[in-house]
Design a protein around this motif. Sequence first.
Motif, PDB file in Angstrom:
ATOM      1  N   ASP A  58       2.081   0.851 -14.225  1.00 46.64           N
ATOM      2  CA  ASP A  58       1.802   0.802 -12.872  1.00 46.64           C
ATOM      3  C   ASP A  58       2.970   0.489 -12.076  1.00 46.64           C
ATOM      4  N   ASP A  59       2.798   1.410 -11.058  1.00 47.10           N
ATOM      5  CA  ASP A  59       4.073   1.572 -10.125  1.00 47.10           C
ATOM      6  C   ASP A  59       4.017   0.666  -8.777  1.00 47.10           C
ATOM      7  N   GLU A  60       2.913  -0.544  -9.135  1.00 39.97           N
ATOM      8  CA  GLU A  60       2.563  -1.444  -7.940  1.00 39.97           C
ATOM      9  C   GLU A  60       3.556  -2.455  -7.922  1.00 39.97           C
ATOM     10  N   PRO A  61       4.262  -2.790  -7.353  1.00 36.21           N
ATOM     11  CA  PRO A  61       5.436  -3.784  -7.387  1.00 36.21           C
ATOM     12  C   PRO A  61       4.854  -5.212  -7.100  1.00 36.21           C
ATOM     13  N   GLU A  62       3.306  -5.183  -6.337  1.00 34.43           N
ATOM     14  CA  GLU A  62       2.765  -6.693  -6.212  1.00 34.43           C
ATOM     15  C   GLU A  62       2.658  -7.580  -7.473  1.00 34.43           C
ATOM     16  N   TRP A  63       3.605  -8.630  -7.585  1.00 35.81           N
ATOM     17  CA  TRP A  63       3.450  -9.436  -9.041  1.00 35.81           C
ATOM     18  C   TRP A  63       2.379 -10.324  -8.799  1.00 35.81           C
ATOM     19  N   LYS A  64       2.023 -10.926  -7.596  1.00 38.24           N
ATOM     20  CA  LYS A  64       1.308 -11.847  -7.331  1.00 38.24           C
ATOM     21  C   LYS A  64      -0.286 -11.853  -7.757  1.00 38.24           C
ATOM     22  N   LYS A  65      -0.776 -10.678  -8.105  1.00 41.16           N
ATOM     23  CA  LYS A  65      -2.036 -10.553  -8.249  1.00 41.16           C
ATOM     24  C   LYS A  65      -2.253  -9.452  -9.509  1.00 41.16           C
ATOM     25  N   GLU A  66      -3.281  -9.311 -10.386  1.00 39.24           N
ATOM     26  CA  GLU A  66      -3.575  -8.341 -11.167  1.00 39.24           C
ATOM     27  C   GLU A  66      -3.995  -7.171 -10.370  1.00 39.24           C
ATOM     28  N   THR A  67      -3.588  -6.049 -10.560  1.00 37.30           N
ATOM     29  CA  THR A  67      -3.905  -4.851  -9.897  1.00 37.30           C
ATOM     30  C   THR A  67      -5.346  -4.504 -10.626  1.00 37.30           C
ATOM     31  N   GLU A  68      -5.877  -3.328  -9.763  1.00 38.87           N
ATOM     32  CA  GLU A  68      -7.165  -2.748 -10.321  1.00 38.87           C
ATOM     33  C   GLU A  68      -6.927  -2.091 -11.818  1.00 38.87           C
ATOM     34  N   THR A  69      -5.750  -1.449 -11.662  1.00 38.00           N
ATOM     35  CA  THR A  69      -5.245  -0.594 -12.845  1.00 38.00           C
ATOM     36  C   THR A  69      -5.330  -1.449 -14.157  1.00 38.00           C
ATOM     37  N   GLU A  70      -4.435  -2.737 -14.048  1.00 35.57           N
ATOM     38  CA  GLU A  70      -4.430  -3.860 -15.042  1.00 35.57           C
ATOM     39  C   GLU A  70      -5.567  -4.181 -15.588  1.00 35.57           C
ATOM     40  N   LEU A  71      -6.582  -4.546 -14.789  1.00 32.03           N
ATOM     41  CA  LEU A  71      -8.046  -5.005 -14.961  1.00 32.03           C
ATOM     42  C   LEU A  71      -8.718  -4.167 -15.820  1.00 32.03           C
ATOM     43  N   LEU A  72      -8.755  -2.573 -15.326  1.00 31.72           N
ATOM     44  CA  LEU A  72      -9.455  -1.570 -15.928  1.00 31.72           C
ATOM     45  C   LEU A  72      -8.803  -1.290 -17.253  1.00 31.72           C
ATOM     46  N   VAL A  73      -7.490  -1.177 -17.661  1.00 30.88           N
ATOM     47  CA  VAL A  73      -6.702  -1.284 -18.861  1.00 30.88           C
ATOM     48  C   VAL A  73      -7.103  -2.353 -19.760  1.00 30.88           C
ATOM     49  N   ARG A  74      -7.252  -3.763 -19.346  1.00 35.56           N
ATOM     50  CA  ARG A  74      -7.517  -4.764 -20.164  1.00 35.56           C
ATOM     51  C   ARG A  74      -9.230  -4.511 -20.648  1.00 35.56           C
ATOM     52  N   SER A  75     -10.067  -4.192 -19.737  1.00 36.08           N
ATOM     53  CA  SER A  75     -11.453  -4.163 -20.038  1.00 36.08           C
ATOM     54  C   SER A  75     -11.613  -3.263 -21.340  1.00 36.08           C
ATOM     55  N   TYR A  76     -10.601  -2.451 -21.851  1.00 33.05           N
ATOM     56  CA  TYR A  76     -10.834  -1.647 -22.966  1.00 33.05           C
ATOM     57  C   TYR A  76     -10.551  -2.267 -24.470  1.00 33.05           C
ATOM     58  N   ASN A  77      -9.460  -3.182 -24.280  1.00 37.19           N
ATOM     59  CA  ASN A  77      -9.320  -4.100 -25.459  1.00 37.19           C
ATOM     60  C   ASN A  77      -9.220  -3.397 -26.590  1.00 37.19           C
ATOM     61  N   ASP A  78      -8.208  -2.037 -26.425  1.00 39.89           N
ATOM     62  CA  ASP A  78      -7.814  -1.077 -27.455  1.00 39.89           C
ATOM     63  C   ASP A  78      -6.216  -1.359 -27.512  1.00 39.89           C
ATOM     64  N   ASP A  79      -5.846  -1.433 -28.674  1.00 36.41           N
ATOM     65  CA  ASP A  79      -4.594  -1.656 -29.214  1.00 36.41           C
ATOM     66  C   ASP A  79      -3.680  -0.349 -28.945  1.00 36.41           C
ATOM     67  N   ARG A  80      -4.382   0.583 -28.777  1.00 31.15           N
ATOM     68  CA  ARG A  80      -3.533   2.064 -28.490  1.00 31.15           C
ATOM     69  C   ARG A  80      -3.125   2.188 -27.366  1.00 31.15           C
ATOM     70  N   ILE A  81      -3.759   1.358 -26.273  1.00 34.13           N
ATOM     71  CA  ILE A  81      -3.519   1.596 -24.720  1.00 34.13           C
ATOM     72  C   ILE A  81      -2.327   0.521 -24.365  1.00 34.13           C
ATOM     73  N   TYR A  82      -1.248   0.770 -23.880  1.00 29.61           N
ATOM     74  CA  TYR A  82      -0.299  -0.163 -23.289  1.00 29.61           C
ATOM     75  C   TYR A  82      -0.182   0.088 -22.175  1.00 29.61           C
ATOM     76  N   TYR A  83       0.052  -1.388 -21.281  1.00 32.44           N
ATOM     77  CA  TYR A  83      -0.080  -1.302 -19.776  1.00 32.44           C
ATOM     78  C   TYR A  83       1.439  -2.129 -19.400  1.00 32.44           C
ATOM     79  N   TYR A  84       2.274  -1.504 -18.775  1.00 36.26           N
ATOM     80  CA  TYR A  84       3.244  -2.025 -18.141  1.00 36.26           C
ATOM     81  C   TYR A  84       3.248  -1.838 -16.592  1.00 36.26           C
ATOM     82  N   ARG A  85       3.862  -2.903 -15.984  1.00 41.97           N
ATOM     83  CA  ARG A  85       4.055  -2.796 -14.761  1.00 41.97           C
ATOM     84  C   ARG A  85       5.658  -3.006 -14.102  1.00 41.97           C
ATOM     85  N   ASN A  86       5.798  -1.901 -13.070  1.00 39.48           N
ATOM     86  CA  ASN A  86       7.302  -1.920 -12.715  1.00 39.48           C
ATOM     87  C   ASN A  86       7.632  -3.229 -11.739  1.00 39.48           C
TER      88      ASN A  86
END
Length: 85
Positions: free
Chosen positions: A31-59
């Motif tokens: 995720d290239d969204e630098p706003e660290w004070k909130k969860e991004t929509e991308t982060e929420l979407l990825v977490r909704s999968y609860n799949d160990d094969r999906i890795y999420y990082y935020r710059n």
Amino acid sequence: MAIVFERDLKKNIDSILNQTKQDDFEIVIVDDEPEWKKETETELLVRSYNDDRIYYYRNKQNLGMVRNWNRCIELSRGEYITILH
């Protein structure tokens, strides 16, 4: 714009997960969204999968398109890589 992106990202993740019968792959999302004070929509979407094969990082700062792709490659652990955008 963000809604369209999230919808397309969801379709892409679903497509990858539904196309393969193998478990030896990873999906790296940077995720290239630098706003660290909130969860991004991308982060929420990825977490909704609860799949160990999906890795999420935020710059920590916006890197721009090409540097963000390079970051994805750096974080990947697989032998083969493809960029889906």
